[in-house]
Scaffold this motif. Structure first.
Motif, mmCIF file in Angstrom:
data_model
loop_
_atom_site.group_PDB
_atom_site.id
_atom_site.type_symbol
_atom_site.label_atom_id
_atom_site.label_comp_id
_atom_site.label_asym_id
_atom_site.label_seq_id
_atom_site.Cartn_x
_atom_site.Cartn_y
_atom_site.Cartn_z
ATOM 1 N N ALA A 214 7.121 4.776 3.627
ATOM 2 C CA ALA A 214 5.963 5.656 3.802
ATOM 3 C C ALA A 214 6.157 6.964 3.055
ATOM 4 O O ALA A 214 5.216 7.498 2.447
ATOM 5 N N LEU A 215 7.374 7.516 3.088
ATOM 6 C CA LEU A 215 7.626 8.770 2.383
ATOM 7 C C LEU A 215 7.419 8.605 0.885
ATOM 8 O O LEU A 215 6.843 9.467 0.218
ATOM 9 N N GLY A 216 7.869 7.470 0.337
ATOM 10 C CA GLY A 216 7.664 7.219 -1.078
ATOM 11 C C GLY A 216 6.193 7.133 -1.422
ATOM 12 O O GLY A 216 5.749 7.653 -2.457
ATOM 13 N N SER A 217 5.413 6.495 -0.542
ATOM 14 C CA SER A 217 3.972 6.410 -0.756
ATOM 15 C C SER A 217 3.331 7.792 -0.709
ATOM 16 O O SER A 217 2.447 8.113 -1.519
ATOM 17 N N TRP A 218 3.782 8.624 0.232
ATOM 18 C CA TRP A 218 3.269 9.998 0.364
ATOM 19 C C TRP A 218 3.585 10.814 -0.891
ATOM 20 O O TRP A 218 2.731 11.535 -1.405
ATOM 21 N N CYS A 219 4.793 10.707 -1.394
ATOM 22 C CA CYS A 219 5.170 11.447 -2.607
ATOM 23 C C CYS A 219 4.330 11.017 -3.803
ATOM 24 O O CYS A 219 3.836 11.852 -4.566
ATOM 25 N N THR A 220 4.167 9.703 -3.969
ATOM 26 C CA THR A 220 3.422 9.227 -5.134
ATOM 27 C C THR A 220 1.947 9.602 -5.039
ATOM 28 O O THR A 220 1.304 9.875 -6.062
ATOM 29 N N GLN A 221 1.409 9.642 -3.816
ATOM 30 C CA GLN A 221 -0.001 9.985 -3.675
ATOM 31 C C GLN A 221 -0.272 11.420 -4.118
ATOM 32 O O GLN A 221 -1.298 11.702 -4.745
ATOM 33 N N THR A 222 0.650 12.334 -3.805
ATOM 34 C CA THR A 222 0.477 13.709 -4.291
ATOM 35 C C THR A 222 0.628 13.764 -5.803
ATOM 36 O O THR A 222 -0.107 14.495 -6.483
ATOM 37 N N LEU A 223 1.540 12.989 -6.353
ATOM 38 C CA LEU A 223 1.746 12.985 -7.797
ATOM 39 C C LEU A 223 0.492 12.558 -8.558
ATOM 40 O O LEU A 223 0.232 13.045 -9.656
ATOM 41 N N VAL A 224 -0.308 11.653 -7.985
ATOM 42 C CA VAL A 224 -1.507 11.180 -8.683
ATOM 43 C C VAL A 224 -2.754 11.956 -8.252
ATOM 44 O O VAL A 224 -3.882 11.545 -8.547
ATOM 45 N N GLY A 225 -2.541 13.083 -7.555
ATOM 46 C CA GLY A 225 -3.664 13.951 -7.221
ATOM 47 C C GLY A 225 -4.545 13.432 -6.116
ATOM 48 O O GLY A 225 -5.757 13.691 -6.103
ATOM 49 N N GLY A 226 -3.953 12.706 -5.166
ATOM 50 C CA GLY A 226 -4.736 12.114 -4.086
ATOM 51 C C GLY A 226 -4.639 12.865 -2.775
ATOM 52 O O GLY A 226 -3.970 13.888 -2.665
ATOM 53 N N SER A 227 -5.332 12.330 -1.758
ATOM 54 C CA SER A 227 -5.353 12.914 -0.416
ATOM 55 C C SER A 227 -4.606 12.015 0.549
ATOM 56 O O SER A 227 -4.390 10.831 0.290
ATOM 57 N N HIS A 228 -4.227 12.609 1.693
ATOM 58 C CA HIS A 228 -3.416 11.912 2.681
ATOM 59 C C HIS A 228 -4.172 11.770 3.996
ATOM 60 O O HIS A 228 -4.616 12.768 4.579
ATOM 61 N N LEU A 229 -4.315 10.539 4.467
ATOM 62 C CA LEU A 229 -4.967 10.242 5.745
ATOM 63 C C LEU A 229 -3.919 9.694 6.711
ATOM 64 O O LEU A 229 -3.335 8.636 6.457
ATOM 65 N N PHE A 230 -3.676 10.419 7.800
ATOM 66 C CA PHE A 230 -2.633 10.039 8.745
ATOM 67 C C PHE A 230 -3.238 9.436 10.017
ATOM 68 O O PHE A 230 -4.128 10.033 10.630
ATOM 69 N N LEU A 231 -2.750 8.263 10.404
ATOM 70 C CA LEU A 231 -3.015 7.704 11.720
ATOM 71 C C LEU A 231 -1.718 7.795 12.508
ATOM 72 O O LEU A 231 -0.628 7.634 11.934
ATOM 73 N N PRO A 232 -1.785 8.043 13.834
ATOM 74 C CA PRO A 232 -0.543 8.242 14.601
ATOM 75 C C PRO A 232 0.444 7.090 14.490
ATOM 76 O O PRO A 232 1.653 7.282 14.524
ATOM 77 N N GLY A 233 -0.079 5.887 14.353
ATOM 78 C CA GLY A 233 0.774 4.717 14.246
ATOM 79 C C GLY A 233 -0.075 3.503 13.961
ATOM 80 O O GLY A 233 -1.258 3.621 13.616
ATOM 81 N N PHE A 234 0.527 2.332 14.118
ATOM 82 C CA PHE A 234 -0.209 1.109 13.802
ATOM 83 C C PHE A 234 -0.775 0.469 15.061
ATOM 84 O O PHE A 234 -0.051 0.142 15.998
#
Length: 515
Positions: A214-234
């Motif tokens: 998940a952290l890797g996905s979060w880092c890459t999303q900022t790198l490509v200029g995207g936004s982050h949507l957080f759900l508490p869990g699955f």
């Protein structure tokens, strides 16, 4: 290069674009950066110095985003705590890494007295939940409101950025040390190779943020200029509703989550068309389940990531175009950009294509080492290659295929479980004379933690009693879900338990010995 650079870039180029969404809380990059700079100022006022470790124990939320960047802004080191651990395991990771500042949300605040009872070194606790701060804790929002923003330390390169605890082969978790350069190298490679994020899009996080996937996905999303949507869990229903209501363009799930999502009785009633990229990983996926997921998300491109915490986490990927070829659906993928991968024999000699051996990898994303474990570090990184402990082979086109595990590890629901951890807990049960723990196939979790037990003469026990005992010492997902009671263990001439003989009845009709 430092990890906060992507934050500065986002503020410079898109200050009023949405940065984070959590429930009804929406913040722009300008707002997010201001809060991060103020939180960094608060941490410095609390005495946090360069290199100090700061922990977060919380479910997914926008706090994760602010915590990571604020700690790096101060020049500190993040230590996200596994929320599924027992209090004893959590405290072990804090004490071993000398982490004295802890952030907790509402769900985990009640654990703090127990944790402080196990170790009195937790000096400062910051409450980052929605309600008022409990007695003895500082308020996260008040700290941000009461402190002025400070300048970014802009420390990076080979400096330690985070300690990420993973299961231990000796029965204790190991702290994987990753530098700024490690994480950035992996993130940049994932952007190029996995293509899991949509440029300018919105990624939804439901896998736990303390995991490197998940952290890797979060880092890459900022790198490509995207936004982050957080759900508490699955939770399958919440994920389906979240897709409809928030229109994310990409997400990352582990196979056990995918299974629950496609099994949801109302899955076909939701408009899931916003998802354009669907990433999965953390454990192997069956071809049947993958085809079902592709049918539920027909408009999405699928990408698999194979890796490990020690590689921050990227090793290989199965790209979207690979998913169009049926023969490749059981592959783990090919080496990502910037990472060398090969398959070797026990003497670390590369084996011919199609021959099974251990998968090893090297690159700028390979860890600095294990915290305070030089011998284990030297073993894992011998010869300059990270030894994954996974057995597999490489075909003529460079695709990796997993067939087994060399290290004694089970992957259940995307979580790594080392047998030694479970066996240590099992051995403390009064009725247990000898025990062994193996992974067996499970339709829901991929693999199930299974115990084989020899009882002491005159003693009795049930599988339920053994599981309940283990859950007092280790996380519930590590505790055996099933148990066989036997009169004696199969032993080698040297007296070692032959786990391959214990595993054989469960795996003999399968193509590979991992799920």
């Amino acid at each position: 290069m430092h990890l906060t650079q992507s934050l500065h870039r986002a503020v410079q180029q898109n200050p009023d674009r949405i940065a984070t969404i959590f429930g009804d809380r929406v913040r722009t990059w300008r707002e997010s950066a201001d809060r991060i700079a103020r939180l960094a100022g608060a941490l410095r006022a609390l005495g946090v110095a360069e290199g100090d470790r700061i922990a977060l124990l919380a479910h997914n939320s926008d706090v994760f985003h602010e915590y990571m960047y604020a700690v790096w802004w101060t020049g500190g080191v993040v230590n996200p705590v596994n929320t599924r651990w027992s209090a004893r395991e959590m405290v072990y990771s804090l004490q071993e890494s000398d982490t004295r500042v802890l952030l907790v949300d509402d769900a985990f605040a009640p654990l703090v007295p127990e944790m402080r009872g196990l170790w009195d070194g937790i000096a400062t606790v910051v409450h980052c939940g929605d309600g008022p701060a409990p007695e003895g804790m500082l308020s996260y929002e008040e700290l941000i409101a009461d402190h002025e923003p400070v300048e970014d330390a802009r420390l990076g390169g080979d400096r330690l950025a985070g300690i990420f605890y993973t299961g231990g082969t000796t029965g204790f978790p190991k702290g994987v040390m990753l530098s700024h350069a490690n994480i950035l190298a992996s993130s940049n490679s994932l952007v190029v190779s996995v293509q899991g994020s949509v440029r300018g899009g919105r990624t939804m996080y439901v896998a736990p943020m303390f995991h490197l996937a998940a952290l890797g996905s979060w880092c890459t999303q900022t790198l490509v200029g995207g936004s982050h949507l957080f759900l508490p869990g699955f939770e399958p229903g919440a994920v389906l509703r979240g897709i409809v209501e928030q229109q994310p363009t990409s997400t990352l799930l582990v196979p056990a989550m995918i299974q629950m999502l496609v099994d949801h009785p109302s899955a076909d009633e939701y408009d899931l068309s916003s998802i354009k990229r669907f990433s999965y990983g953390a454990s192997p996926i069956s071809e049947t389940l993958l085809k079902r997921a592709m049918a539920v998300f027909p408009q999405a491109e699928f990408a698999q990531g194979y890796g490990m915490t020690e590689m921050a986490p990227g090793v290989a990927s199965l790209a979207p175009e690979d998913h169009q070829h049926p023969r490749l659906l059981r592959a783990a993928g090919r080496a990502i950009a910037g990472v060398d991968v090969r398959v070797v024999d026990p003497e670390d000699n590369e084996v011919p294509r199609g021959t099974v051996g251990e998968i090893v990898a090297r690159g700028d994303n390979a860890m600095l080492g294990y915290w305070n474990k030089p011998e284990e570090t030297a073993t894992a990184l011998r010869g300059g290659w990270m030894h994954t402990g996974d057995a597999g082979y490489m075909d003529e086109d460079g695709y990796l295929y997993l067939v087994d595990r060399i290290k004694d590890m089970i992957v259940s629901g995307g979580e790594n479980v080392y047998s030694a951890e479970v066996e240590n807990a099992l051995a403390t049960y009064p009725a247990v004379a000898t025990c062994a723990v193996i992974g067996v196939p499970d339709p829901d979790w991929g693999e199930r933690v299974h115990a084989v037990v020899v009882l002491k003469l005159g003693h009795t026990a049930t599988a339920e009693e053994i599981r309940a005992h283990c859950k007092t010492l280790i996380a519930g997902y590590k505790s055996p879900r099933s148990c066989d009671f036997v009169d004696a263990m199969p032993l080698s001439p040297a007296g070692k338990i032959l786990k391959r003989d214990l595993r054989k009845p469960y795996w003999e009709n399968t193509e590979r010995s991992v799920n």
